[in-house]
Scaffold this motif. Structure first.
Motif, PDB file in Angstrom:
ATOM      1  N   GLY A  47       0.814  -1.208   0.000  1.00 23.09           N
ATOM      2  CA  GLY A  47       0.000   0.000   0.000  1.00 23.09           C
ATOM      3  C   GLY A  47       0.851   1.263   0.000  1.00 23.09           C
ATOM      4  N   THR A  48       0.201   2.398   0.255  1.00 22.31           N
ATOM      5  CA  THR A  48       0.889   3.693   0.270  1.00 22.31           C
ATOM      6  C   THR A  48       0.528   4.464   1.533  1.00 22.31           C
ATOM      7  OG1 THR A  48      -0.845   5.015  -0.803  1.00 22.31           O
ATOM      8  CG2 THR A  48       0.613   3.756  -2.248  1.00 22.31           C
ATOM      9  N   ASN A  49       1.273   5.562   1.761  1.00 20.76           N
ATOM     10  CA  ASN A  49       0.902   6.486   2.833  1.00 20.76           C
ATOM     11  C   ASN A  49      -0.014   7.566   2.274  1.00 20.76           C
ATOM     12  OD1 ASN A  49       2.596   8.172   1.389  1.00 20.76           O
ATOM     13  ND2 ASN A  49       4.251   8.120   2.883  1.00 20.76           N
ATOM     14  N   GLU A  50      -0.309   8.596   3.072  1.00 23.25           N
ATOM     15  CA  GLU A  50      -1.248   9.633   2.648  1.00 23.25           C
ATOM     16  C   GLU A  50      -0.747  10.423   1.445  1.00 23.25           C
ATOM     17  OE1 GLU A  50      -0.227   9.058   5.652  1.00 23.25           O
ATOM     18  OE2 GLU A  50      -1.792   9.297   7.180  1.00 23.25           O
ATOM     19  N   ALA A  51       0.573  10.486   1.285  1.00 23.76           N
ATOM     20  CA  ALA A  51       1.161  11.238   0.172  1.00 23.76           C
ATOM     21  C   ALA A  51       1.264  10.405  -1.100  1.00 23.76           C
ATOM     22  CB  ALA A  51       2.531  11.761   0.558  1.00 23.76           C
ATOM     23  N   GLY A  52       0.828   9.149  -1.051  1.00 23.29           N
ATOM     24  CA  GLY A  52       0.914   8.286  -2.218  1.00 23.29           C
ATOM     25  C   GLY A  52       2.266   7.613  -2.381  1.00 23.29           C
ATOM     26  N   GLY A 219      15.942  13.660  11.601  1.00 19.53           N
ATOM     27  CA  GLY A 219      14.985  14.765  11.606  1.00 19.53           C
ATOM     28  C   GLY A 219      13.729  14.441  10.810  1.00 19.53           C
ATOM     29  N   SER A 220      12.900  15.447  10.593  1.00 24.31           N
ATOM     30  CA  SER A 220      11.580  15.259   9.984  1.00 24.31           C
ATOM     31  C   SER A 220      11.412  16.129   8.747  1.00 24.31           C
ATOM     32  CB  SER A 220      10.477  15.575  11.005  1.00 24.31           C
ATOM     33  OG  SER A 220      10.611  16.911  11.470  1.00 24.31           O
ATOM     34  N   ARG A 221      10.453  15.730   7.909  1.00 25.18           N
ATOM     35  CA  ARG A 221      10.075  16.507   6.724  1.00 25.18           C
ATOM     36  C   ARG A 221       8.567  16.684   6.733  1.00 25.18           C
ATOM     37  NH1 ARG A 221       8.617  12.588   2.381  1.00 25.18           N
ATOM     38  NH2 ARG A 221       8.937  10.488   3.234  1.00 25.18           N
ATOM     39  N   ILE A 222       8.101  17.747   6.135  1.00 26.89           N
ATOM     40  CA  ILE A 222       6.672  18.034   6.087  1.00 26.89           C
ATOM     41  C   ILE A 222       6.195  17.877   4.648  1.00 26.89           C
ATOM     42  CG2 ILE A 222       4.885  19.770   6.476  1.00 26.89           C
ATOM     43  CD1 ILE A 222       6.643  20.991   8.622  1.00 26.89           C
ATOM     44  N   GLU A 227      -4.411  21.246   0.558  1.00 25.50           N
ATOM     45  CA  GLU A 227      -4.070  22.641   0.844  1.00 25.50           C
ATOM     46  C   GLU A 227      -4.178  22.960   2.317  1.00 25.50           C
ATOM     47  OE1 GLU A 227      -6.450  25.157  -1.568  1.00 25.50           O
ATOM     48  OE2 GLU A 227      -5.503  24.545  -3.457  1.00 25.50           O
ATOM     49  N   GLU A 228      -5.051  22.247   3.019  1.00 26.49           N
ATOM     50  CA  GLU A 228      -5.246  22.511   4.446  1.00 26.49           C
ATOM     51  C   GLU A 228      -4.526  21.513   5.342  1.00 26.49           C
ATOM     52  OE1 GLU A 228      -7.877  21.868   2.432  1.00 26.49           O
ATOM     53  OE2 GLU A 228      -8.471  23.929   1.933  1.00 26.49           O
ATOM     54  N   ASP A 229      -4.186  20.346   4.806  1.00 24.56           N
ATOM     55  CA  ASP A 229      -3.658  19.269   5.643  1.00 24.56           C
ATOM     56  C   ASP A 229      -2.213  18.959   5.258  1.00 24.56           C
ATOM     57  OD1 ASP A 229      -3.560  17.305   7.529  1.00 24.56           O
ATOM     58  OD2 ASP A 229      -4.596  15.790   6.325  1.00 24.56           O
ATOM     59  N   SER A 230      -1.370  18.718   6.264  1.00 24.58           N
ATOM     60  CA  SER A 230       0.030  18.350   6.045  1.00 24.58           C
ATOM     61  C   SER A 230       0.406  17.210   6.983  1.00 24.58           C
ATOM     62  CB  SER A 230       0.964  19.546   6.277  1.00 24.58           C
ATOM     63  OG  SER A 230       0.857  20.010   7.609  1.00 24.58           O
ATOM     64  N   LYS A 231       1.532  16.574   6.697  1.00 23.57           N
ATOM     65  CA  LYS A 231       1.970  15.414   7.461  1.00 23.57           C
ATOM     66  C   LYS A 231       3.459  15.510   7.725  1.00 23.57           C
ATOM     67  CE  LYS A 231       0.888  11.208   9.027  1.00 23.57           C
ATOM     68  NZ  LYS A 231      -0.207  10.929   9.951  1.00 23.57           N
ATOM     69  N   TRP A 239      12.537   3.226  10.260  1.00 20.10           N
ATOM     70  CA  TRP A 239      11.310   2.515  10.588  1.00 20.10           C
ATOM     71  C   TRP A 239      10.607   3.041  11.829  1.00 20.10           C
ATOM     72  CZ3 TRP A 239      13.567  -3.083   9.711  1.00 20.10           C
ATOM     73  CH2 TRP A 239      13.843  -3.229   8.348  1.00 20.10           C
ATOM     74  N   GLY A 240      11.373   3.435  12.841  1.00 17.18           N
ATOM     75  CA  GLY A 240      10.736   3.998  14.033  1.00 17.18           C
ATOM     76  C   GLY A 240       9.967   5.257  13.703  1.00 17.18           C
ATOM     77  N   GLY A 241      10.537   6.099  12.825  1.00 19.39           N
ATOM     78  CA  GLY A 241       9.856   7.312  12.413  1.00 19.39           C
ATOM     79  C   GLY A 241       8.620   7.034  11.582  1.00 19.39           C
ATOM     80  N   LEU A 242       8.661   5.982  10.741  1.00 21.78           N
ATOM     81  CA  LEU A 242       7.487   5.620   9.943  1.00 21.78           C
ATOM     82  C   LEU A 242       6.334   5.194  10.846  1.00 21.78           C
ATOM     83  CD1 LEU A 242       9.085   3.606   6.980  1.00 21.78           C
ATOM     84  CD2 LEU A 242       8.232   5.966   6.962  1.00 21.78           C
ATOM     85  N   ILE A 243       6.660   4.520  11.942  1.00 25.80           N
ATOM     86  CA  ILE A 243       5.617   4.143  12.905  1.00 25.80           C
ATOM     87  C   ILE A 243       5.131   5.365  13.668  1.00 25.80           C
ATOM     88  CG2 ILE A 243       5.131   2.815  15.002  1.00 25.80           C
ATOM     89  CD1 ILE A 243       7.114   0.721  14.002  1.00 25.80           C
ATOM     90  N   GLY A 244       6.079   6.154  14.185  1.00 26.48           N
ATOM     91  CA  GLY A 244       5.710   7.295  15.019  1.00 26.48           C
ATOM     92  C   GLY A 244       4.956   8.374  14.276  1.00 26.48           C
ATOM     93  N   SER A 245       5.193   8.513  12.975  1.00 30.22           N
ATOM     94  CA  SER A 245       4.524   9.572  12.213  1.00 30.22           C
ATOM     95  C   SER A 245       3.106   9.207  11.819  1.00 30.22           C
ATOM     96  CB  SER A 245       5.330   9.893  10.949  1.00 30.22           C
ATOM     97  OG  SER A 245       5.419   8.759  10.117  1.00 30.22           O
TER      98      SER A 245
END
Length: 288
Positions: A47-52, A219-222, A227-231, A239-245
């Motif tokens: 599958g994919t995340n919210e950003a595709g 670190g992190s990226r946005i 237009e209203e929602d970001s991640k 992998w820890g960041g993929l879970i935590g985000s």
């Protein structure tokens, strides 16, 4: 298997494309099918995340950061802990119990809480400097891991020093370095290998906790979903960041969390297999 995973982590394009999936899927007749994030059934295999972004691609890319980061931290921990353990084993006698009590009291607070309060105020400063934040995180994890590891290794060395043939060697004037090199190291090197792998497993578990608290390797990226929602996602895709985000979205899109979590489970399983093999080898060499 771990080396194979590392190889494909450096060359993920051999397995999966890095292209981002379209925000909306249509069938051949132009009918709406789904929108991001896509489930494994809609966008196999994970599958994919919210950003595709393909979860398989992100996991492969993040594997090298996760595995190499943990291995380097554990290696540097062992180098520093060995130096401290040698001094503790050969020179600390009267204050041995005080040393132990101090370390045990200091580690009543879980290390994840210590790391979080040390690094959370600095997240904003390193938003665009991922490498510097990675080095800072590495330094903190090394420092908090050295004292208990030095105590563990030091106790192993002390137990060898209490053997009769080593006491006799010391009475004959043999220096400490010769005793360690010729006698002690031969007896404890198998256990040191086991301790090293176990330290890797503990650090992998710690990365999951840090990820949930928003501390990512590099670190992190946005990313802007709408237009209203970001991640907020980890820069390195560790992998820890993929879970935590994404753990907040578990009820709605469970595959986004389960994919990196399953990867952690597989990696830890491989490491436990290595530990089991080393323990069996130790029993064969030193039968009871």
């Amino acid at each position: 298997m771990i080396l194979l995973l590392l190889f494909f982590s450096f060359f993920p394009d051999l397995i999966v494309s890095r292209e981002t999936a379209p925000p909306i899927l249509f069938d051949e007749e132009g009918e709406f099918i789904a929108r991001t994030p896509y489930s494994p059934a809609e966008y196999p295999p994970m599958g994919t995340n919210e950003a595709g972004e393909s979860l398989l691609f992100n996991i492969l890319v993040g594997a090298k950061y996760t595995i190499v980061f943990v291995s380097v931290v554990c290696l540097l921990r062992f180098v520093m802990a060995f130096a401290v353990a040698m001094y503790y084993a050969f020179h600390v006698h009267k204050l041995k119990d005080l040393w132990k009590r101090t370390i045990e009291i200091a580690y009543i607070i879980p290390p994840v809480i210590v790391v979080f309060f040390m690094l959370a105020p600095m997240l904003g400063l390193f938003q665009e400097e991922s490498f510097h934040f990675m080095i800072l995180l590495m330094a903190v994890l090394i420092v908090i891991g050295v004292p208990p590891l030095a105590l563990l290794i030091g106790d192993e060395i002390k137990s060898e020093l209490n053997k009769d043939f080593i006491k006799i060697a010391k009475l004959q004037g043999v220096n400490n370095w010769y005793i360690f090199k010729k006698h002690i190291w031969r007896n404890i090197k198998a256990r040191m290998g086991i301790f090293f792998i176990q330290n890797n497993i503990q650090l992998l578990s710690l990365l999951i906790h840090l990820g949930i608290l928003g501390i990512f390797i590099g670190g992190s990226r946005i990313i802007n979903i709408t237009e209203e929602d970001s991640k907020v996602l980890p820069i390195s895709n560790e992998w820890g960041g993929l879970i935590g985000s994404s753990y907040q979205d578990f009820l709605h899109h469970p595959w986004i969390v389960l994919a990196p979590l399953f990867s952690f489970m597989v990696l830890i399983f491989f490491l436990k297999v290595i530990v089991a093999g080393m323990e069996d080898l130790t029993k064969i060499k030193h039968p009871k």
